[in-house]
Design an enzyme around this catalytic site. Structure first.
Site, mmCIF file in Angstrom:
data_model
loop_
_atom_site.group_PDB
_atom_site.id
_atom_site.type_symbol
_atom_site.label_atom_id
_atom_site.label_comp_id
_atom_site.label_asym_id
_atom_site.label_seq_id
_atom_site.Cartn_x
_atom_site.Cartn_y
_atom_site.Cartn_z
ATOM 1 N N ARG A 228 32.814 35.112 4.618
ATOM 2 C CA ARG A 228 33.895 36.006 3.337
ATOM 3 C C ARG A 228 33.657 36.167 2.349
ATOM 4 O O ARG A 228 33.820 34.542 2.200
ATOM 5 C CB ARG A 228 35.383 36.374 3.919
ATOM 6 C CG ARG A 228 35.698 37.117 5.372
ATOM 7 C CD ARG A 228 35.106 38.332 6.273
ATOM 8 N NE ARG A 228 35.609 39.343 6.815
ATOM 9 C CZ ARG A 228 34.695 39.502 7.819
ATOM 10 N NH1 ARG A 228 33.558 38.999 7.835
ATOM 11 N NH2 ARG A 228 35.088 39.737 8.783
ATOM 12 N N HIS A 276 26.118 41.768 3.729
ATOM 13 C CA HIS A 276 27.240 41.469 4.871
ATOM 14 C C HIS A 276 26.259 42.329 6.034
ATOM 15 O O HIS A 276 26.975 43.147 6.515
ATOM 16 C CB HIS A 276 28.409 42.552 4.435
ATOM 17 C CG HIS A 276 29.354 42.075 5.724
ATOM 18 N ND1 HIS A 276 30.521 41.938 4.840
ATOM 19 C CD2 HIS A 276 28.972 41.127 6.298
ATOM 20 C CE1 HIS A 276 31.396 41.563 5.669
ATOM 21 N NE2 HIS A 276 30.679 40.832 7.131
HETATM 22 P P1 NAP Z 1 36.140 31.014 15.208
HETATM 23 O O1 NAP Z 1 35.562 31.007 16.725
HETATM 24 O O2 NAP Z 1 37.260 31.169 14.961
HETATM 25 O O3 NAP Z 1 35.805 29.879 14.028
HETATM 26 C C1 NAP Z 1 36.693 29.297 12.831
HETATM 27 C C2 NAP Z 1 36.469 28.218 12.803
HETATM 28 O O4 NAP Z 1 36.848 27.681 11.591
HETATM 29 C C3 NAP Z 1 36.734 26.205 13.499
HETATM 30 O O5 NAP Z 1 36.408 25.946 13.624
HETATM 31 C C4 NAP Z 1 38.470 26.742 12.904
HETATM 32 O O6 NAP Z 1 39.349 25.347 12.846
HETATM 33 C C5 NAP Z 1 37.611 26.418 12.007
HETATM 34 N N1 NAP Z 1 38.638 26.557 10.542
HETATM 35 C C6 NAP Z 1 40.397 28.032 10.356
HETATM 36 N N2 NAP Z 1 40.885 27.638 9.187
HETATM 37 C C7 NAP Z 1 41.064 26.322 9.156
HETATM 38 C C8 NAP Z 1 41.427 25.899 7.890
HETATM 39 N N3 NAP Z 1 42.378 25.968 7.729
HETATM 40 N N4 NAP Z 1 40.368 24.646 7.786
HETATM 41 C C9 NAP Z 1 39.944 23.722 8.465
HETATM 42 N N5 NAP Z 1 38.989 24.914 9.820
HETATM 43 C C10 NAP Z 1 39.334 25.930 9.867
HETATM 44 O O7 NAP Z 1 35.174 32.355 14.395
HETATM 45 P P2 NAP Z 1 33.413 32.810 14.360
HETATM 46 O O8 NAP Z 1 33.633 33.611 15.463
HETATM 47 O O9 NAP Z 1 33.305 31.388 13.851
HETATM 48 O O10 NAP Z 1 34.304 33.158 12.959
HETATM 49 C C11 NAP Z 1 33.295 32.838 11.490
HETATM 50 C C12 NAP Z 1 33.795 34.476 10.438
HETATM 51 O O11 NAP Z 1 32.607 33.786 10.523
HETATM 52 C C13 NAP Z 1 34.993 34.489 10.831
HETATM 53 O O12 NAP Z 1 36.602 34.829 10.709
HETATM 54 C C14 NAP Z 1 34.260 36.469 9.999
HETATM 55 O O13 NAP Z 1 34.815 36.270 8.508
HETATM 56 C C15 NAP Z 1 32.757 35.757 10.130
HETATM 57 N N6 NAP Z 1 31.634 36.328 10.107
HETATM 58 C C16 NAP Z 1 30.805 37.172 8.962
HETATM 59 C C17 NAP Z 1 29.257 37.543 9.595
HETATM 60 C C18 NAP Z 1 28.463 38.553 8.782
HETATM 61 O O14 NAP Z 1 27.687 39.523 9.676
HETATM 62 N N7 NAP Z 1 28.971 37.726 7.594
HETATM 63 C C19 NAP Z 1 29.828 38.075 11.249
HETATM 64 C C20 NAP Z 1 31.108 37.719 11.554
HETATM 65 C C21 NAP Z 1 31.805 36.856 11.320
HETATM 66 P P3 NAP Z 1 39.467 25.197 14.279
HETATM 67 O O15 NAP Z 1 38.126 25.206 15.920
HETATM 68 O O16 NAP Z 1 40.218 23.714 14.874
HETATM 69 O O17 NAP Z 1 40.284 26.201 14.946
HETATM 70 C C1 GLV Z 2 31.834 40.898 10.951
HETATM 71 O O1 GLV Z 2 31.885 39.884 9.498
HETATM 72 C C2 GLV Z 2 32.118 40.179 11.418
HETATM 73 O O2 GLV Z 2 33.583 39.996 10.669
HETATM 74 O O3 GLV Z 2 32.321 40.683 12.878
#
Ligand code: NAP
Ligand code: GLV
Length: 313
Positions: A228, A276
């Site tokens: 983000r 994005h």
């Molecule tokens: P996720 O599985 O919830 O993973 C989030 C990770 O961040 C976890 O390892 C979590 O730690 C860590 N985290 C959160 N807050 C933290 C903090 N304060 N300090 C340290 N670590 C922290 O999420 P995901 O599915 O991987 O997705 C991640 C992000 O990618 C989404 O939130 C979204 O914004 C972004 N995204 C972007 C796109 C795009 O097209 N650009 C597409 C999809 C998603 P823990 O494991 O210990 O809880």
């Molecule tokens: C895309 O940015 C998502 O959060 O899935």
């Protein structure tokens, strides 16, 4: 089977009609309403949304759950009136992990193999081989080591990069060093050539990737943000990239989207901007997760991946 009629309302300007048709195939006894034809908001059982207008979901006073079309939920929680008494389920379709792994690999390999410089050389027919760099010489750190971060690590590992991950809680992934918590952040950052940001945007992470934090990176390291825009305090990074403290910034997400045409990142020679697109939700597969979740809830079970509002993800 679900009660009849269960009413599902979709707010998604890009692929709303496709989502309606796909959910209708799976949930034959449900009534599915597509924005702006949501009718009586008090009748709605489930909302499926990406960026609904502020206050809309609060007015759906009998909602049983909200299903996020995205993996990230900050765009929903940014609504000051978001109804925090209603379960919010985030998108965890594997297709997002596949797309993100591909995108991060593309970015890391492009920078690692100097492709941006070769593209510049080509424009002036300049035959100029650079010294080859090898994956074992480059360290990649993934900040935010959840579903997408770990998928990116697994995709990069076979090339031979040294990989580490940083998260709130420690992880175990074969051949990857895990760092956790703020106290381990400087040690995580210190050796990196590439920092990949895949954190959720929350109160704790907003603006976290700033000049102060990046001063822990070695000179010339590059940052790839595919999570983000709000995670990065972008204006504080301009002097770093202008002065060479940062090698490249690779940005899929931006502080404002669409990124304004006059923003300096568009034109900077050491910045890559994409709109994005790192990992788009695919309605065909993602709608199945939502349909499964609604059927689970109608059967009295809570789906997995319910957002913890106090953590923000
Ligand atoms: P996720 O599985 O919830 O993973 C989030 C990770 O961040 C976890 O390892 C979590 O730690 C860590 N985290 C959160 N807050 C933290 C903090 N304060 N300090 C340290 N670590 C922290 O999420 P995901 O599915 O991987 O997705 C991640 C992000 O990618 C989404 O939130 C979204 O914004 C972004 N995204 C972007 C796109 C795009 O097209 N650009 C597409 C999809 C998603 P823990 O494991 O210990 O809880
Ligand atoms: C895309 O940015 C998502 O959060 O899935």
């Amino acid at each position: 089977m679900q009660k009849c009629p269960v009413i599902i309302a979709i707010h998604y300007t890009s692929y709303g009609a496709q989502w309606r048709d796909l959910l209708a195939e799976r949930l034959t006894n449900c009534e599915i309403r597509l924005w702006p034809d949501w009718g009586d908001l008090a009748e709605i059982d489930y909302a499926v949304a990406w960026t609904p207008p502020d206050g809309l979901l609060r007015q759906c006073e009998n909602l049983k759950a909200v299903f996020s079309i995205g993996a990230g939920v900050d765009q929903l929680l940014a609504d000051p009136d978001y109804p925090r008494n209603v379960p919010l389920i985030r998108m965890t379709d594997d297709i997002l992990a596949e797309g993100m792994a591909e995108y991060v690999t593309l970015a890391v390999l492009t920078l690692h193999r100097d492709l941006l410089r070769y593209l510049d050389f080509q424009r002036t027919a300049d035959w100029q081989p650079l010294p080859q760099r090898y994956p074992k010489d480059h360290k990649v750190g993934i900040m935010g080591f959840g579903k997408l971060g770990q998928a990116a690590a697994l995709a990069l590992k076979p090339f031979g990069f040294e990989i580490s991950g940083w998260s709130r809680t420690p992880k175990q992934l074969a051949g990857v060093e895990s760092f956790a918590g703020l106290e381990q952040l400087p040690d995580f950052l210190a050796p990196l050539d590439f920092l990949v940001v895949l954190l959720p945007l929350t109160d704790d992470t907003q603006g976290m990737v700033n000049a102060d934090l990046l001063s822990s990176l070695p000179r010339g390291a590059s940052v790839i943000n595919a999570a983000r825009g709000g995670l990065i305090d972008i204006e504080t990074l301009k002097p770093l990239i202008d002065g060479g403290a940062l090698g490249h910034l690779w940005l899929d997400v931006h502080h404002v989207e669409p990124l304004p045409a006059d923003h300096w990142t568009w034109a900077h020679p050491n910045v890559v901007v994409t709109p994005h697109i790192a990992a788009a939700t695919l309605p065909r597969t993602a709608s199945n997760l939502v349909a499964d979740g609604i059927l689970q809830m109608e059967a009295g079970q809570m789906p997995a991946n319910v957002v913890e509002f106090d953590k923000g993800y």
